[in-house]
Design a protein around this motif. Structure first.
Motif, PDB file in Angstrom:
ATOM      1  N   VAL A 151       0.828  -1.197   0.000  1.00  0.00           N
ATOM      2  CA  VAL A 151       0.000   0.000   0.000  1.00  0.00           C
ATOM      3  C   VAL A 151       0.862   1.246   0.000  1.00  0.00           C
ATOM      4  O   VAL A 151       0.596   2.225  -0.690  1.00  0.00           O
ATOM      5  N   GLY A 152       1.972   1.199   0.770  1.00  0.00           N
ATOM      6  CA  GLY A 152       2.865   2.354   0.842  1.00  0.00           C
ATOM      7  C   GLY A 152       3.458   2.690  -0.505  1.00  0.00           C
ATOM      8  O   GLY A 152       3.505   3.856  -0.905  1.00  0.00           O
ATOM      9  N   ALA A 153       3.923   1.672  -1.223  1.00  0.00           N
ATOM     10  CA  ALA A 153       4.544   1.921  -2.527  1.00  0.00           C
ATOM     11  C   ALA A 153       3.533   2.470  -3.513  1.00  0.00           C
ATOM     12  O   ALA A 153       3.813   3.385  -4.281  1.00  0.00           O
ATOM     13  N   LEU A 154       2.314   1.929  -3.465  1.00  0.00           N
ATOM     14  CA  LEU A 154       1.310   2.383  -4.416  1.00  0.00           C
ATOM     15  C   LEU A 154       0.834   3.789  -4.090  1.00  0.00           C
ATOM     16  O   LEU A 154       0.592   4.599  -4.976  1.00  0.00           O
ATOM     17  N   ALA A 155       0.734   4.099  -2.794  1.00  0.00           N
ATOM     18  CA  ALA A 155       0.305   5.439  -2.414  1.00  0.00           C
ATOM     19  C   ALA A 155       1.356   6.465  -2.802  1.00  0.00           C
ATOM     20  O   ALA A 155       1.037   7.584  -3.210  1.00  0.00           O
ATOM     21  N   LEU A 156       2.609   6.070  -2.683  1.00  0.00           N
ATOM     22  CA  LEU A 156       3.702   6.986  -2.997  1.00  0.00           C
ATOM     23  C   LEU A 156       3.675   7.388  -4.458  1.00  0.00           C
ATOM     24  O   LEU A 156       3.948   8.530  -4.822  1.00  0.00           O
ATOM     25  N   THR A 157       3.332   6.433  -5.317  1.00  0.00           N
ATOM     26  CA  THR A 157       3.408   6.694  -6.752  1.00  0.00           C
ATOM     27  C   THR A 157       2.072   7.010  -7.388  1.00  0.00           C
ATOM     28  O   THR A 157       2.013   7.493  -8.514  1.00  0.00           O
ATOM     29  N   GLY A 158       0.987   6.695  -6.685  1.00  0.00           N
ATOM     30  CA  GLY A 158      -0.317   6.875  -7.283  1.00  0.00           C
ATOM     31  C   GLY A 158      -0.480   6.021  -8.514  1.00  0.00           C
ATOM     32  O   GLY A 158      -1.065   6.445  -9.515  1.00  0.00           O
ATOM     33  N   THR A 198      14.094   4.920 -22.330  1.00  0.00           N
ATOM     34  CA  THR A 198      15.395   5.299 -21.766  1.00  0.00           C
ATOM     35  C   THR A 198      15.345   6.510 -20.842  1.00  0.00           C
ATOM     36  O   THR A 198      16.292   6.733 -20.093  1.00  0.00           O
ATOM     37  N   GLU A 199      14.274   7.293 -20.903  1.00  0.00           N
ATOM     38  CA  GLU A 199      14.244   8.576 -20.213  1.00  0.00           C
ATOM     39  C   GLU A 199      13.721   8.425 -18.787  1.00  0.00           C
ATOM     40  O   GLU A 199      12.586   8.021 -18.571  1.00  0.00           O
ATOM     41  N   ILE A 200      14.575   8.746 -17.801  1.00  0.00           N
ATOM     42  CA  ILE A 200      14.229   8.573 -16.394  1.00  0.00           C
ATOM     43  C   ILE A 200      13.336   9.721 -15.930  1.00  0.00           C
ATOM     44  O   ILE A 200      13.664  10.888 -16.124  1.00  0.00           O
ATOM     45  N   ALA A 201      12.218   9.383 -15.297  1.00  0.00           N
ATOM     46  CA  ALA A 201      11.297  10.415 -14.815  1.00  0.00           C
ATOM     47  C   ALA A 201      10.726  10.001 -13.467  1.00  0.00           C
ATOM     48  O   ALA A 201      10.637   8.810 -13.148  1.00  0.00           O
ATOM     49  N   ASN A 202      10.362  10.995 -12.670  1.00  0.00           N
ATOM     50  CA  ASN A 202       9.680  10.763 -11.391  1.00  0.00           C
ATOM     51  C   ASN A 202      10.406   9.744 -10.522  1.00  0.00           C
ATOM     52  O   ASN A 202       9.793   8.831  -9.950  1.00  0.00           O
ATOM     53  N   PHE A 203      11.715   9.881 -10.428  1.00  0.00           N
ATOM     54  CA  PHE A 203      12.499   8.889  -9.672  1.00  0.00           C
ATOM     55  C   PHE A 203      12.354   9.119  -8.180  1.00  0.00           C
ATOM     56  O   PHE A 203      12.645  10.194  -7.660  1.00  0.00           O
ATOM     57  N   GLN A 204      11.888   8.072  -7.474  1.00  0.00           N
ATOM     58  CA  GLN A 204      11.770   8.083  -6.025  1.00  0.00           C
ATOM     59  C   GLN A 204      12.335   6.780  -5.483  1.00  0.00           C
ATOM     60  O   GLN A 204      12.649   5.862  -6.243  1.00  0.00           O
ATOM     61  N   ALA A 205      12.450   6.706  -4.174  1.00  0.00           N
ATOM     62  CA  ALA A 205      13.074   5.534  -3.570  1.00  0.00           C
ATOM     63  C   ALA A 205      12.310   4.253  -3.854  1.00  0.00           C
ATOM     64  O   ALA A 205      12.901   3.175  -3.944  1.00  0.00           O
ATOM     65  N   GLN A 206      10.987   4.357  -4.008  1.00  0.00           N
ATOM     66  CA  GLN A 206      10.189   3.146  -4.204  1.00  0.00           C
ATOM     67  C   GLN A 206       9.510   3.078  -5.562  1.00  0.00           C
ATOM     68  O   GLN A 206       8.714   2.176  -5.816  1.00  0.00           O
ATOM     69  N   SER A 207       9.818   4.005  -6.431  1.00  0.00           N
ATOM     70  CA  SER A 207       9.237   3.945  -7.766  1.00  0.00           C
ATOM     71  C   SER A 207       9.995   4.857  -8.713  1.00  0.00           C
ATOM     72  O   SER A 207      10.621   5.829  -8.287  1.00  0.00           O
ATOM     73  N   PHE A 208       9.963   4.526  -9.990  1.00  0.00           N
ATOM     74  CA  PHE A 208      10.446   5.450 -11.012  1.00  0.00           C
ATOM     75  C   PHE A 208       9.814   5.067 -12.339  1.00  0.00           C
ATOM     76  O   PHE A 208       9.220   3.990 -12.472  1.00  0.00           O
ATOM     77  N   MET A 249       8.240   1.266 -12.577  1.00  0.00           N
ATOM     78  CA  MET A 249       8.796   0.232 -11.693  1.00  0.00           C
ATOM     79  C   MET A 249       8.437   0.535 -10.246  1.00  0.00           C
ATOM     80  O   MET A 249       8.521   1.696  -9.808  1.00  0.00           O
ATOM     81  N   LEU A 250       8.065  -0.497  -9.500  1.00  0.00           N
ATOM     82  CA  LEU A 250       7.726  -0.368  -8.082  1.00  0.00           C
ATOM     83  C   LEU A 250       8.631  -1.255  -7.240  1.00  0.00           C
ATOM     84  O   LEU A 250       8.904  -2.397  -7.617  1.00  0.00           O
ATOM     85  N   ALA A 251       9.078  -0.753  -6.113  1.00  0.00           N
ATOM     86  CA  ALA A 251       9.972  -1.501  -5.224  1.00  0.00           C
ATOM     87  C   ALA A 251       9.183  -2.149  -4.087  1.00  0.00           C
ATOM     88  O   ALA A 251       8.334  -1.508  -3.465  1.00  0.00           O
ATOM     89  N   PHE A 252       9.490  -3.418  -3.819  1.00  0.00           N
ATOM     90  CA  PHE A 252       8.875  -4.148  -2.714  1.00  0.00           C
ATOM     91  C   PHE A 252       9.942  -4.966  -1.998  1.00  0.00           C
ATOM     92  O   PHE A 252      10.809  -5.555  -2.646  1.00  0.00           O
ATOM     93  N   ALA A 253       9.846  -5.036  -0.700  1.00  0.00           N
ATOM     94  CA  ALA A 253      10.820  -5.788   0.091  1.00  0.00           C
ATOM     95  C   ALA A 253      10.332  -7.211   0.314  1.00  0.00           C
ATOM     96  O   ALA A 253      10.184  -7.668   1.452  1.00  0.00           O
TER      97      ALA A 253
END
Length: 546
Positions: free
Chosen positions: A7-14, A191-201, A222-226
């Motif tokens: 939920v945290g990762a999805l909320a962070l990125t919408g 190839t173009e990096i956008a909206n880069f955050q710790a848990q998504s880009f 991409m979404l990050a999950f532990a």
């Protein structure tokens, strides 16, 4: 914890998958929707897009940088990519690639043979390998000529699948191995990096891609999950389009919730999962001990419970899945140390001097308790289950093993430096079993403890194996290669360099709600892996659902 992480990762990125829509002026369908993919093995992302780094961000070598060809283990075919064709010398000591004209990097500069040359040189300098190379010549902008010190049959796939970086950028880096490359320039589709955050880009379209008609995605998110649990929850909830995670009872937990759109396909494509024993440690340097530990393992239970029956037990050739056609039936028939045999295991341990004490616990020849760790990354719930089954199995022969499960970064770092007891390790797909045996029995990648290696973590080698491996690469004759692989299988069964567990299924599940054009068992143009060389084939075949 898993639900909170998801939920945290999805909320962070919408990042709930959106409906595709829109058309370009020329009539080609496009999409404002991003293809959403979870990574269960990365709790956070770092802005590192260095394709030569073991810590590169996802999609670095799949969507940003490309190679001259792509080998597809699912279909067994080779797809020309940045090269249109290639030709091997009649003596097997040279290989020439002809680059595809008109390819540009994402900054608009032209791809040339100098980019290929530097990329191979950087790979050799930073990660090793390519010891067989004698010279690289670039007679013109679209021709690359490789000359070898000796005949080397696997060179086509090693060189052909080398990712290509732009020389005009990478030649200027003082320390390319340490370069994080936060603004990458590649030839790939996104190839173009956008909206880069710790848990998504996000990755957006390469404005100069050589196949613009195949850029039908709005981009990649991409979404990050532990861990598997969080990534699986996102898939089950419909928040991602494409997942490559282990999911127990996937039919019930995922597909049945939307059978019209949800699908999975788990081909076994040659990647064997092994229990590797650090042979620099005295107890694991004894083949009797290695075989005894193997005989204690209940592979049927490991496959059924740990792997949800998605695969099959391995045998003593180490070859299964896509390598099945290479297996020597005469070796398979004689297999004894890959079948559970507690009495046989106890007998071998006794012979090796690992006796039971009065409490029924095994001790080393010098009287110390025979105990060790089994290392597995904490995010891999399937392999953790397998490791726990192995630990339970070992109790039946008087051995105490402890499952050690920090994050994968820590586990892999210990593997690479040889500072571990035992661990569950994957092997890479390749067109032939040569690479498998090279990485498990050849001396080429063996390093002393403390020095980093990216293969042969267990640090085992054998002179006969080296001789056979050299014989394999020196011939292009399929019959001769088959005989060498037969001999390697026999030697592998004799030496037990690792404990083979099962062929590794190539996890892959997807929904057609937003995108269609996925590879399937009926149309295996790629695997469903989103972190393999064939990933780019999928990215350039997907299109918005109608």
């Amino acid at each position: 914890m898993a639900a909170t992480a998801a939920v945290g990762a999805l909320a962070l990125t919408g990042c709930v998958a959106s409906n595709p829509g829109g058309t370009e002026a020329d009539g080609a369908t496009t999409s404002s929707a991003f293809l959403t993919i979870p990574r269960e093995d990365m709790g956070t992302f770092s802005k590192n897009f260095n394709p030569f780094s073991p810590n590169a961000a996802p999609m670095t070598g799949q969507s940003i940088y490309e190679s001259m060809l792509v080998y597809n283990p699912a279909g067994g075919d080779t797809v020309p990519w940045l090269a249109t064709d290639w030709e091997a010398g009649t003596d097997g000591k040279s290989l020439t690639f002809n680059l595809r004209p008109g390819v540009k990097f994402s900054d608009g500069t032209e791809l040339t043979s100098e980019d290929v040359k530097l990329s191979v040189e950087l790979q050799k300098e930073l990660l090793g390998g390519y010891d067989y190379l004698k010279s690289i010549k670039t007679p013109d902008k679209t021709t690359v000529e490789f000359t070898f010190k000796k005949a080397f049959a696997p060179a086509l796939y090693e060189l052909g699948q080398q990712v290509i970086v732009p020389a005009h950028i990478w030649s200027k880096f003082d320390k390319p191995g340490n370069e994080e490359n936060p603004t990458p320039v590649g030839t790939g589709p996104y190839t173009e990096i956008a909206n880069f955050q710790a848990q998504s880009f996000e990755l957006q379209k390469n404005p100069y891609y050589w196949q613009p008609e195949k850029q039908k995605l709005g981009g990649i998110r991409m979404l990050a999950f532990a861990g598997n649990d969080g990534a699986n929850l996102a898939a089950i909830s419909g928040d991602v389009d494409w997942t490559q995670t282990y999911m127990p009872d996937i039919q019930t937990t995922y597909v049945d919730k939307d059978p019209e759109h949800r699908h999975y396909w788990f081909p076994t494509t040659g990647s064997e999962i092994n229990w590797q024993l650090n042979t620099t440690k005295e107890e694991f340097s004894d083949v009797r001990v290695r075989k005894a530990l193997s005989m204690a393992v209940d592979r049927e239970q490991a496959v059924k419970v740990g792997m949800s029956d998605y695969t099959v037990p391995a045998d003593c050739t180490g070859l299964s899945g896509n390598y099945d056609k290479w297996r020597d039936a005469s070796v398979v028939e004689k297999c004894d140390w890959t079948k559970r045999d507690l009495e046989g295991a106890k007998k071998l341990l006794d012979e090796a001097g690992y006796k039971e004490n009065a409490q029924g616990q095994r001790t080393t020849p010098d009287g110390k308790p025979f105990t060790f760790d089994i290392s597995v990354g904490s995010s891999s719930t399937d392999w953790l289950s397998v490791a726990n089954i192995i630990a339970q199995n070992l109790q039946d022969v008087g051995i105490k093993a402890t499952v050690d499960s920090p994050d994968w970064a820590a586990v892999t770092a210990a593997y690479e430096t040889g500072e571990f007891d035992t661990g569950i390790v994957w092997t890479a797909n390749a067109p032939t079993p040569y690479q498998y045996y090279l990485n498990l029995m050849g001396s080429e990648n063996v390093k002393p403890v403390g020095k980093q290696t990216f293969d042969n973590y267990h640090r085992f080698s054998d002179k006969k194996s080296d001789d056979l491996l050299n014989k394999f690469v020196a011939t292009g004759d399929e019959g001769e290669q088959k005989q060498v692989i037969n001999d390697l299988q026999s030697l592998y069964s004799e030496l037990a360099p690792v404990v083979p567990l099962f062929p590794g299924p190539e996890w892959g599940a997807y929904t057609t709600e937003n995108f269609v054009g996925w590879p399937t068992e009926e149309n295996p143009y790629a695997t469903l892996s989103n972190r393999a060389p064939t990933t780019v084939l999928v990215l350039t075949n997907l299109e918005p659902a109608k």
